[in-house]
Write an enzyme that holds these catalytic residues in place. Structure first.
Site, mmCIF file in Angstrom:
data_model
loop_
_atom_site.group_PDB
_atom_site.id
_atom_site.type_symbol
_atom_site.label_atom_id
_atom_site.label_comp_id
_atom_site.label_asym_id
_atom_site.label_seq_id
_atom_site.Cartn_x
_atom_site.Cartn_y
_atom_site.Cartn_z
ATOM 1 N N LYS A 55 0.936 -1.210 0.052
ATOM 2 C CA LYS A 55 0.009 0.073 -0.127
ATOM 3 C C LYS A 55 0.990 1.200 -0.119
ATOM 4 O O LYS A 55 1.965 1.350 0.786
ATOM 5 C CB LYS A 55 -0.957 -0.197 1.197
ATOM 6 C CG LYS A 55 -1.964 0.843 1.384
ATOM 7 C CD LYS A 55 -2.975 0.847 2.573
ATOM 8 C CE LYS A 55 -3.852 1.670 2.771
ATOM 9 N NZ LYS A 55 -4.804 1.603 4.079
ATOM 10 N N SER A 112 -9.637 -1.339 7.355
ATOM 11 C CA SER A 112 -9.134 -0.921 5.874
ATOM 12 C C SER A 112 -8.386 -1.984 5.293
ATOM 13 O O SER A 112 -7.885 -2.009 4.172
ATOM 14 C CB SER A 112 -8.117 0.447 6.023
ATOM 15 O OG SER A 112 -8.866 1.300 6.130
ATOM 16 N N SER A 143 -9.474 1.204 3.234
ATOM 17 C CA SER A 143 -8.757 2.098 2.190
ATOM 18 C C SER A 143 -7.946 1.255 1.450
ATOM 19 O O SER A 143 -7.216 1.770 0.384
ATOM 20 C CB SER A 143 -7.889 3.353 3.164
ATOM 21 O OG SER A 143 -7.150 2.388 4.089
#
Lengths: 478, 97
Positions: free
Chosen positions: A72, A172, A148
């Site tokens: 990420k 997330s 996310s």
């Protein structure tokens, strides 16, 4: 064949048997990215030329030797970008150091080649808040991948990545895993170092893997877990063998089913049916289902959005245009520079959360909101502690609904906040949780994945991995 | 609750050193008004006797040897700076003459 469609476990045995090479795996990923990333938008960037060079130098004797892992884009890797999907850092920041997880992955032989999309600074649950690009759900391109860590989940689901890391502040990792049909693990608070993870809400953030199988999640956790003197919240505990109990089965395991989870307004019938059907099957394989009560469920979302935004408003004060990132030059002085650099570089959801967090901490309101939420957090912790006195793990949905359509709640952010109800308590209580694919359901004319969430007490990763693997075995046998 | 008199977006944004356009201010006032009303639901919890929790797994007093360790090199740090001079970060004038 697309080697990126395989698990770490499979690829590792192929590598050690000489049936493939790290180079071939990287080439497969490169082919999958060029075929699909324009459509899906999972990656923000990938340096495959450098990955090929690293592939040639792979040490296959290491636990992740020759395995490419994407991260990420809020986890630092030396000399790679780390945009946090924000205009504030895009084209303006190259990591000057490795996050601890990045260093551990490299040391274990992994090839860190790619950066995946996210909601800006991990604030959101749809990846629509990325200031750089949209990520689409591989199962239905008109829908969100969740967030996310939406890019990390979509890359694995679309077979553009073998496995990825994400971060989980209120769900997330688990929620995008559920929406995309992959495995997502949030470790207990303090198990994995956050040094080098860009901070959102420091008392809630944890880094976790997104993978194709529960075993792969265990393999990645094995590498990234452990104490770190550079993160003072990281616990000095011995890391157990996460593969040892994986095949322990479900016999005698007590699974708590919180009645409040099934009374949530907005729980879609298709999700309820999928979870209830999974529970019946878990029971038939020897697990004991126990109804439990978590009364704090009703105020967990409000508690979370006070604490998370308060911490975010403090953490994000560093984006002031001084040391890195966006700067608007203004001769009127340094205060104007801060105000305008932030105004220009940060997106609407980040601004909303900074404002809410500043408000709940402001003079005259901090007792009413922030202190009250900290006390509510104590009650939430007590709720879970009590529950784990009588059960080994807690099971339920990850999200009240399958992936929603892109743009659906564009003007009403509260609707997305409310959908975090099943995941945020784990962050507030500091416990671990995993989302494991629970089949596809028909919803609004699409066939969409749904995840089964398994929550465990603090540092009970072995229990939830074992239950997750038990569920996977049932599912695979169908 | 978008008319919540206590919640003034522009005033809060000032505290956060955040410049808002007029459009942003009116949009956030409305959106955050309803979010503030929502989070306000925890006011009714009876928690007078409850201790606050700042941290889910408290770790106290982390000590290490007081020994110098290698930090970031100056050029690694400065390469991300928007403006630098004389091996330092340059900012607009902070102190009045």
């Amino acid at each position: 064949m697309n080697l990126a469609s395989l698990s770490i476990t499979t690829l590792r045995s192929m590598l050690t048997a000489g049936e493939t090479t790290p180079r071939e795996i990287v080439e497969s990923i490169a082919t999958a990215i060029s075929a699909q990333n324009d459509q899906i938008g999972a990656y923000l960037s990938a340096d495959l030329d450098r990955a090929l060079v690293e592939a040639e130098a792979s040490d296959l004797s290491k636990p992740l030797g020759g395995i490419p892992i994407a991260l990420k884009d809020n986890i630092n890797v030396l000399d790679q970008p780390c945009t946090c999907a924000s205009r504030f850092l895009k084209d303006a920041y190259l990591s000057p150091y490795d996050a601890t997880v990045s260093a551990k992955l490299k040391q274990a032989g992994a090839i860190l080649y790619g950066r995946t999309n996210l909601d800006e600074f991990a604030m959101g649950s749809s990846t629509e808040n990325s200031a750089i690009q949209l990520t689409r759900n591989p199962h239905d391109h008109d829908r969100i991948p969740g967030g996310s860590s939406g890019g990390s989940a979509a890359a694995v689901a679309a077979e553009m990545a073998v496995a990825t890391l994400g971060s989980d502040t209120g769900g997330s990792v688990r929620q995008p895993a559920s929406h995309c049909g992959v495995v997502g693990l949030k470790p207990s608070y303090g198990l994995v170092s956050r040094f080098g993870l860009v901070a959102f809400a420091s008392s809630l953030d944890q880094i976790g893997p997104l993978t194709k199988t529960v075993e792969d999640a265990a393999r990645l956790l094995q590498v990234i877990a452990g104490s770190d003197r550079r993160d003072s919240t990281c616990l000095d505990v011995e890391v157990p063998d996460y593969l040892a109990q994986l095949e322990g089965g479900l016999k005698g395991i007590k699974l708590g089913v919180p009645k409040e989870f099934f009374a949530v307004e907005g729980l879609q019938p298709a999700v309820r049916e999928a979870i209830e059907s999974a529970l019946t099957k878990l029971e038939s394989e020897g697990a004991e289902l126990v109804e439990i009560s978590l009364p704090s469920t009703s105020y967990a979302v409000a508690t979370y959005y006070i604490l998370a935004t308060a911490e975010a408003s403090s953490n994000l004060s560093r984006y002031d245009g001084v040391r890195y990132g966006n700067r608007v030059d203004n001769s009127e002085g340094v205060i104007e520079m801060y105000r305008q650099s932030r105004a220009q570089g940060l997106g609407p959801e980040v601004k909303r959360r900074i404002i809410l967090g500043t408000y709940v901490l402001s003079s005259g309101y901090s007792a009413k909101y922030y202190l009250q939420a900290q006390k509510a957090r104590t009650l939430i912790q007590q709720d879970y502690r009590k529950a784990f006195e009588s059960v080994d793990a807690i099971v339920g949905p990850v999200s009240p609904s399958p992936a929603r359509r892109i743009g659906q709640f564009a003007d009403d952010p509260l609707q997305d906040y409310l959908a975090d109800i099943y995941t945020i308590s784990a962050n507030l209580a500091g416990i671990c949780g995993i989302s494991v694919p629970c089949g596809q359901v028909e919803h609004e004319g699409s066939s969409l994945p749904v995840g089964l969430q398994i929550l465990g007490s603090h540092l009970a990763e072995n229990t939830i991995l074992r239950v997750g693997r038990g569920w996977e075995t049932i599912r695979d046998a169908e | 609750m978008s008319d919540n008199p206590d919640f003034n977006v522009s005033k809060i944004a000032d505290l956060a050193r955040l410049e808002l356009t007029e459009d942003e201010a009116s949009q956030f006032q409305k959106q955050l008004g309803s979010i503030v009303a929502f989070v306000d639901t925890i006011s009714s919890l009876e928690v007078e006797e409850v201790e606050p929790t700042a941290h889910p797994a408290p770790v106290f007093d982390c000590f290490r040897e007081d020994a110098a360790v290698q930090g970031l090199e100056r050029d690694q740090f400065l390469r991300n700076a928007p403006d630098s001079a004389f091996e330092q970060i340059r900012v607009p004038k902070v102190v009045d003459a």
